[in-house]
Write an enzyme that holds these catalytic residues in place. Structure first.
Site, PDB file in Angstrom:
ATOM      1  N   SER A   1     110.469   3.809  -9.699  1.00  0.00           N
ATOM      2  CA  SER A   1     111.303   2.911  -8.892  1.00  0.00           C
ATOM      3  C   SER A   1     111.006   3.131  -7.418  1.00  0.00           C
ATOM      4  CB  SER A   1     112.784   3.196  -9.175  1.00  0.00           C
ATOM      5  OG  SER A   1     113.618   2.582  -8.210  1.00  0.00           O
TER       6      SER A   1
ATOM      7  N   TYR B   1     119.855   8.750 -10.690  1.00  0.00           N
ATOM      8  CA  TYR B   1     118.786   7.800 -10.976  1.00  0.00           C
ATOM      9  C   TYR B   1     117.561   8.101 -10.120  1.00  0.00           C
ATOM     10  CZ  TYR B   1     116.457   3.288 -11.711  1.00  0.00           C
ATOM     11  OH  TYR B   1     115.553   2.291 -12.022  1.00  0.00           O
TER      12      TYR B   1
ATOM     13  N   LYS C   1     113.701   9.135 -11.404  1.00  0.00           N
ATOM     14  CA  LYS C   1     112.533   8.316 -11.098  1.00  0.00           C
ATOM     15  C   LYS C   1     111.514   9.062 -10.241  1.00  0.00           C
ATOM     16  CE  LYS C   1     113.696   4.718 -13.451  1.00  0.00           C
ATOM     17  NZ  LYS C   1     112.888   4.272 -14.596  1.00  0.00           N
TER      18      LYS C   1
END
Length: 284
Positions: free
Chosen positions: A152, A165, A169
């Site tokens: 990401s 998150y 990533k």
């Protein structure tokens, strides 16, 4: 049509993945589904691995693929997905580790370890499982291969997503680099894609909260993102943009590219479009 009035039909574009065999995790919807379609249209045999059985089976039927229920946090599920490809076509050429979930939001001071671990089991360990079993199959097959992992833009720019998150990533970039170093001798390439602001189901809910609009639609997110990118105003990223990038990394056209992080963000993470007025001195 030529000077005699005869219409000429252009030859079809050559297939970019003729006869290749691919596994796409998280392939039932969103970026995974768009990529599975692009792979199939390019001549690949595709195994769609997901926990969303109904849309996964429907998509597989529509593009001539195979579907398998697969929770990437469960190592044996990923092993079975790879084995399905081997049983079906006798080889594996492409592994797209795409499955992922969103993480708990809030301050780092309140982050619960059990929530973090639940996220890592899917977003990070799921990728590790995919690389592990794809590498085994590709090494045994002795024909190389391409492994692509979904990261990401949050991995290269702070403040875009939750701590959990972002951590998951960012860690994917590290494991992709180290495995690219190990597997290169076998002709196996390992690369990452880093999408930004693509209106998948994973992104819609956070944007609805951020904008205070529970009815926000994908096209609204595309417009919002497009206004902040460095391309034409309103030109946001699409799932097809990402799928075409994955297709490139899966194909032989990227044969000398490995350990690379391909950012798909319209320049957002490296270019400050807020000050673009300073360049506007050209008049028609």
């Amino acid at each position: 049509m030529d000077s005699t009035g005869t219409a000429h039909v252009l030859p079809p574009k050559p297939k970019r993945l003729p006869g290749k065999v691919a596994v796409v995790t998280g392939g039932a919807r969103g970026i995974g589904a768009a990529t599975a379609k692009a792979f199939a249209e390019s001549g690949a045999y595709v195994v769609i691995a997901d926990i969303l059985d109904e849309p996964g089976e429907k998509l597989a039927d529509s593009i001539g693929a195979r579907y398998i229920h697969c929770d990437v946090s469960v190592e044996s599920d990923v092993e079975r997905a790879v084995q399905l490809a081997l049983d079906w076509k006798g080889r594996l050429d492409i592994m797209f580790n795409n499955a992922g979930i969103g993480g708990p939001c809030g301050s780092i001071t309140n982050l619960k370890t059990e929530q973090l671990m639940a996220l890592l089991e899917v977003n990070l360990f799921g990728v590790v499982h995919g690389i592990k079993y794809a590498a085994r199959a590709m090494i045994k097959g002795k024909h190389g291969g391409s492994i692509i992992c979904s990261s990401s833009s949050a991995a290269v720019m702070g403040g875009l997503a939750s701590h959990a998150y972002t951590m998951s990533k960012d860690a994917i970039l590290g494991v992709a680099r180290t495995t690219a170093c190990e597997l290169g001798v076998h002709g196996i390439r390992v690369n990452c894609i880093l999408p930004h602001g693509v209106p998948s189901e994973l992104l819609l809910d956070p944007y609805r909260v951020l904008m205070g609009n529970p009815d926000l639609q994908p096209e609204d997110v595309t417009k919002i993102v497009g206004e902040r990118a460095s391309l034409i105003k309103g030109r946001g990223g699409t799932m097809e943009d990402v799928a075409q990038s994955v297709l490139f990394l899966a194909s032989d056209e990227s044969g000398f590219i490995t350990a690379h992080n391909l950012v798909i963000d319209g320049g957002y993470t490296v270019a400050n479009n807020l000050l673009s007025f300073i360049y506007q001195d050209f008049k028609d």
